[in-house]
Design a protein around this motif. Structure first.
Motif, PDB file in Angstrom:
ATOM      1  N   PHE A   1       1.097  -1.648  -0.051  1.00 33.41           N
ATOM      2  CA  PHE A   1      -0.048  -0.439   0.126  1.00 33.41           C
ATOM      3  C   PHE A   1       0.561   0.908   0.413  1.00 33.41           C
ATOM      4  O   PHE A   1       2.341   1.404   0.502  1.00 33.41           O
ATOM      5  N   ARG A   2       0.052   2.556  -0.756  1.00 36.57           N
ATOM      6  CA  ARG A   2       0.682   4.004  -0.973  1.00 36.57           C
ATOM      7  C   ARG A   2       2.491   3.750  -1.578  1.00 36.57           C
ATOM      8  O   ARG A   2       2.987   4.688  -1.521  1.00 36.57           O
ATOM      9  N   THR A   3       2.393   2.495  -3.531  1.00 32.57           N
ATOM     10  CA  THR A   3       3.321   2.529  -3.932  1.00 32.57           C
ATOM     11  C   THR A   3       2.570   2.502  -5.464  1.00 32.57           C
ATOM     12  O   THR A   3       1.067   2.230  -4.735  1.00 32.57           O
ATOM     13  N   PRO A   4       3.297   3.617  -6.070  1.00 33.88           N
ATOM     14  CA  PRO A   4       1.999   4.049  -7.594  1.00 33.88           C
ATOM     15  C   PRO A   4       1.443   2.804  -8.159  1.00 33.88           C
ATOM     16  O   PRO A   4       1.901   1.327  -8.358  1.00 33.88           O
ATOM     17  N   LEU A   5       0.184   3.186  -8.195  1.00 32.13           N
ATOM     18  CA  LEU A   5      -0.765   2.043  -8.962  1.00 32.13           C
ATOM     19  C   LEU A   5      -0.974   0.761  -7.485  1.00 32.13           C
ATOM     20  O   LEU A   5      -1.065  -0.005  -8.764  1.00 32.13           O
ATOM     21  N   ASN A   6      -0.976   0.661  -6.950  1.00 34.65           N
ATOM     22  CA  ASN A   6      -1.259  -0.372  -5.981  1.00 34.65           C
ATOM     23  C   ASN A   6      -3.323  -0.827  -5.900  1.00 34.65           C
ATOM     24  O   ASN A   6      -3.194  -1.642  -5.648  1.00 34.65           O
ATOM     25  N   ALA A   7      -3.666   0.527  -6.046  1.00 40.78           N
ATOM     26  CA  ALA A   7      -5.044   0.787  -6.012  1.00 40.78           C
ATOM     27  C   ALA A   7      -5.647   1.410  -6.787  1.00 40.78           C
ATOM     28  O   ALA A   7      -6.312   2.389  -7.043  1.00 40.78           O
ATOM     29  N   VAL A   8      -5.295   1.346  -8.653  1.00 43.48           N
ATOM     30  CA  VAL A   8      -5.795   1.533  -9.483  1.00 43.48           C
ATOM     31  C   VAL A   8      -7.186   1.653  -9.727  1.00 43.48           C
ATOM     32  O   VAL A   8      -7.879   1.325  -9.305  1.00 43.48           O
ATOM     33  N   ARG A   9      -7.761   3.184  -9.806  1.00 43.25           N
ATOM     34  CA  ARG A   9      -9.351   3.325 -10.108  1.00 43.25           C
ATOM     35  C   ARG A   9     -10.269   3.671 -11.172  1.00 43.25           C
ATOM     36  O   ARG A   9     -11.989   3.333 -11.784  1.00 43.25           O
ATOM     37  N   CYS A  10      -9.371   4.256 -11.807  1.00 41.21           N
ATOM     38  CA  CYS A  10      -9.983   4.226 -13.662  1.00 41.21           C
ATOM     39  C   CYS A  10      -8.350   4.970 -14.462  1.00 41.21           C
ATOM     40  O   CYS A  10      -7.539   4.609 -14.379  1.00 41.21           O
ATOM     41  N   VAL A  11      -8.926   5.285 -15.842  1.00 42.94           N
ATOM     42  CA  VAL A  11      -7.891   4.710 -16.808  1.00 42.94           C
ATOM     43  C   VAL A  11      -8.686   5.931 -17.695  1.00 42.94           C
ATOM     44  O   VAL A  11      -9.958   5.429 -18.067  1.00 42.94           O
ATOM     45  N   THR A  12      -8.134   6.011 -18.562  1.00 39.26           N
ATOM     46  CA  THR A  12      -8.417   6.991 -20.294  1.00 39.26           C
ATOM     47  C   THR A  12      -6.663   7.008 -20.862  1.00 39.26           C
ATOM     48  O   THR A  12      -5.661   6.241 -20.236  1.00 39.26           O
ATOM     49  N   VAL A  13      -6.980   6.608 -22.705  1.00 37.98           N
ATOM     50  CA  VAL A  13      -5.812   7.171 -23.310  1.00 37.98           C
ATOM     51  C   VAL A  13      -6.073   8.254 -23.698  1.00 37.98           C
ATOM     52  O   VAL A  13      -7.212   8.368 -24.151  1.00 37.98           O
ATOM     53  N   ASP A  14      -4.818   9.131 -23.819  1.00 34.13           N
ATOM     54  CA  ASP A  14      -5.037  10.153 -24.866  1.00 34.13           C
ATOM     55  C   ASP A  14      -4.463   9.098 -26.731  1.00 34.13           C
ATOM     56  O   ASP A  14      -4.200   7.675 -26.687  1.00 34.13           O
ATOM     57  N   SER A  15      -5.030  10.511 -27.415  1.00 37.37           N
ATOM     58  CA  SER A  15      -4.535  10.307 -29.071  1.00 37.37           C
ATOM     59  C   SER A  15      -3.194   9.520 -29.134  1.00 37.37           C
ATOM     60  O   SER A  15      -3.118   8.991 -30.237  1.00 37.37           O
ATOM     61  N   ASP A  16      -2.139  10.007 -28.590  1.00 41.28           N
ATOM     62  CA  ASP A  16      -0.867  10.144 -28.592  1.00 41.28           C
ATOM     63  C   ASP A  16      -0.355   8.787 -27.580  1.00 41.28           C
ATOM     64  O   ASP A  16       1.143   8.533 -28.349  1.00 41.28           O
ATOM     65  N   GLY A  17      -1.158   8.078 -27.536  1.00 44.30           N
ATOM     66  CA  GLY A  17      -1.292   6.403 -26.224  1.00 44.30           C
ATOM     67  C   GLY A  17      -0.729   6.830 -25.234  1.00 44.30           C
ATOM     68  O   GLY A  17      -0.706   5.396 -24.961  1.00 44.30           O
ATOM     69  N   THR A  18      -0.793   7.923 -24.233  1.00 43.23           N
ATOM     70  CA  THR A  18      -0.199   8.083 -23.454  1.00 43.23           C
ATOM     71  C   THR A  18      -1.510   7.570 -22.716  1.00 43.23           C
ATOM     72  O   THR A  18      -2.591   8.340 -22.676  1.00 43.23           O
ATOM     73  N   VAL A  19      -1.337   6.762 -21.344  1.00 46.90           N
ATOM     74  CA  VAL A  19      -2.506   6.067 -20.484  1.00 46.90           C
ATOM     75  C   VAL A  19      -2.133   7.075 -19.119  1.00 46.90           C
ATOM     76  O   VAL A  19      -1.314   7.153 -18.405  1.00 46.90           O
ATOM     77  N   TYR A  20      -3.644   7.598 -18.781  1.00 47.09           N
ATOM     78  CA  TYR A  20      -3.526   8.528 -17.373  1.00 47.09           C
ATOM     79  C   TYR A  20      -3.787   7.160 -16.091  1.00 47.09           C
ATOM     80  O   TYR A  20      -5.488   7.064 -16.895  1.00 47.09           O
ATOM     81  N   VAL A  21      -3.871   7.229 -15.431  1.00 45.57           N
ATOM     82  CA  VAL A  21      -4.409   5.787 -14.169  1.00 45.57           C
ATOM     83  C   VAL A  21      -4.306   7.183 -13.081  1.00 45.57           C
ATOM     84  O   VAL A  21      -3.805   8.099 -12.728  1.00 45.57           O
ATOM     85  N   GLY A  22      -5.469   7.104 -12.620  1.00 44.38           N
ATOM     86  CA  GLY A  22      -6.239   7.122 -11.364  1.00 44.38           C
ATOM     87  C   GLY A  22      -6.115   6.258  -9.928  1.00 44.38           C
ATOM     88  O   GLY A  22      -6.521   4.782 -10.138  1.00 44.38           O
ATOM     89  N   ASP A  23      -5.167   6.646  -8.945  1.00 42.26           N
ATOM     90  CA  ASP A  23      -4.458   6.122  -8.107  1.00 42.26           C
ATOM     91  C   ASP A  23      -4.891   6.375  -6.018  1.00 42.26           C
ATOM     92  O   ASP A  23      -4.340   7.108  -6.693  1.00 42.26           O
ATOM     93  N   SER A  24      -5.747   5.446  -5.624  1.00 42.52           N
ATOM     94  CA  SER A  24      -6.081   6.299  -4.490  1.00 42.52           C
ATOM     95  C   SER A  24      -4.695   5.691  -3.721  1.00 42.52           C
ATOM     96  O   SER A  24      -5.104   6.633  -2.353  1.00 42.52           O
ATOM     97  N   SER A  25      -4.049   4.621  -3.447  1.00 41.34           N
ATOM     98  CA  SER A  25      -2.779   4.142  -2.657  1.00 41.34           C
ATOM     99  C   SER A  25      -2.770   5.790  -2.590  1.00 41.34           C
ATOM    100  O   SER A  25      -1.590   5.460  -1.093  1.00 41.34           O
ATOM    101  N   THR A  26      -1.874   6.033  -3.299  1.00 41.17           N
ATOM    102  CA  THR A  26      -1.346   7.380  -3.557  1.00 41.17           C
ATOM    103  C   THR A  26      -1.639   8.451  -3.763  1.00 41.17           C
ATOM    104  O   THR A  26      -0.550   9.423  -3.279  1.00 41.17           O
ATOM    105  N   ARG A  27      -3.200   8.867  -3.749  1.00 48.53           N
ATOM    106  CA  ARG A  27      -3.706   9.752  -3.835  1.00 48.53           C
ATOM    107  C   ARG A  27      -2.757  10.394  -4.799  1.00 48.53           C
ATOM    108  O   ARG A  27      -2.727  11.793  -5.117  1.00 48.53           O
ATOM    109  N   GLU A  28      -3.144  10.204  -6.337  1.00 46.98           N
ATOM    110  CA  GLU A  28      -2.290  10.409  -6.912  1.00 46.98           C
ATOM    111  C   GLU A  28      -2.606   9.985  -8.546  1.00 46.98           C
ATOM    112  O   GLU A  28      -3.682   9.239  -8.304  1.00 46.98           O
ATOM    113  N   VAL A  29      -2.609  10.462  -9.520  1.00 44.68           N
ATOM    114  CA  VAL A  29      -3.073  10.438 -10.562  1.00 44.68           C
ATOM    115  C   VAL A  29      -1.347  10.645 -11.631  1.00 44.68           C
ATOM    116  O   VAL A  29      -0.538  11.744 -11.501  1.00 44.68           O
ATOM    117  N   TYR A  30      -1.269   9.581 -11.940  1.00 47.08           N
ATOM    118  CA  TYR A  30      -0.394   8.934 -12.930  1.00 47.08           C
ATOM    119  C   TYR A  30      -0.645   9.294 -14.578  1.00 47.08           C
ATOM    120  O   TYR A  30      -1.639   8.740 -15.080  1.00 47.08           O
TER     121      TYR A  30
END
Length: 278
Positions: free
Chosen positions: A69-98
């Protein structure tokens, strides 16, 4: 007594091995799904932990995260993808978007400003994030930086753009579908409590489609608000759908209880599974 202890330990080892094996070759608890520019599919799995990728019906681990717990992408809840292929992820374990690029390394964007990201939406050079913890909708640069408040609304689980580019959100509160204008004023599109537990949403033309976890199905509603919402899909094989996105002429639906990503046609056709069995 010693024999009972040995049996118990053996059972624990088998269960642990089974859980690990399950996480390595099949979905565990998929909450969200997104489609990339070449129809590759990315899946946010709350209990992988990490992100799955599906290409031509075959499942593979895109990013495997730690179970700590509290390591990146330990508790992902949402994902979206940009037109250039970049993936964006919301992670509640680190209170962060990657942001995850070609190197598959998660890059933090908000300096821990986001609590529980429930959905992500790309808006030009910015990301829009619904945050269940702070009860706000935030905006931040896709490259990372200062986070700006767009609206204070509790229980927002779904975000979408209308065909006119307006920001639409879905909340579990009364008056569940609302619109946020450029001047940040909020207006109600669908009033009352027509849904049971609405989650993610997607808009096609002037209709919004909403995954309802408690109703076990998908709603369709007119954004004009002139007609009541209609539960267009429910029952098997759907169980407790949460995530939904556009896919070709229809939709993909993430169902954590079924442990599946379902393909829903736009019409009356059969609901099928995205991932092919070996």
């Amino acid at each position: 007594m010693l024999q009972e202890v040995s049996v118990t330990l053996a059972l624990m080892i088998v269960l642990t091995f089974s859980a690990t094996s399950c996480a390595n070759d099949q979905l565990v608890y998929p909450l969200d799904v997104a489609v990339g520019p070449n129809e590759e599919v990315y899946i946010a799995d709350r209990k992988l932990p990490g992100i799955w990728k599906v290409v031509d019906g075959k499942l593979e681990v895109f990013v495997k995260a730690s179970k700590t717990f509290r390591t990146p992408l330990n508790a992902v809840r949402c994902v979206t993808v940009d037109s250039d292929g970049t993936v964006y992820v919301g992670d509640s374990s680190t209170r962060e978007v990657y942001a995850i690029g070609e190197d598959r390394k998660p890059l933090p964007l908000s300096d821990g400003h986001i609590g529980i990201a429930s959905d992500l939406l790309i808006d030009g050079d910015r990301l829009i994030v619904s945050d269940l913890e702070t009860q706000r909708i935030w905006s931040l640069p896709k490259t990372g930086g200062e986070v700006q408040e767009l609206a204070v609304i509790a229980g927002v689980r779904g975000l979408a753009h209308s065909s006119e580019g307006e920001l639409v959100c879905v909340t579990t509160l009364e008056d569940p579908v609302r619109k946020i204008a450029d001047d940040q004023t909020v207006s109600v599109i669908i009033s009352g409590r027509p849904f049971e537990m609405p989650h993610h949403c997607v808009i096609a033309e002037n209709e919004i489609f909403i995954a309802d976890n408690y109703a076990g199905g998908i709603w369709k509603a007119d954004l004009s608000g002139d007609t009541p919402p209609e539960l267009i899909r429910s029952g098997a094989p759907l169980q407790k759908p949460v995530g939904i996105c556009r896919f070709r002429e229809g939709f993909l639906v993430a169902d954590p209880h079924a442990r599946e990503i379902f393909v829903l046609p736009s019409g009356e056709g059969e609901v099928t599974r995205l991932i092919k069995s070996e």
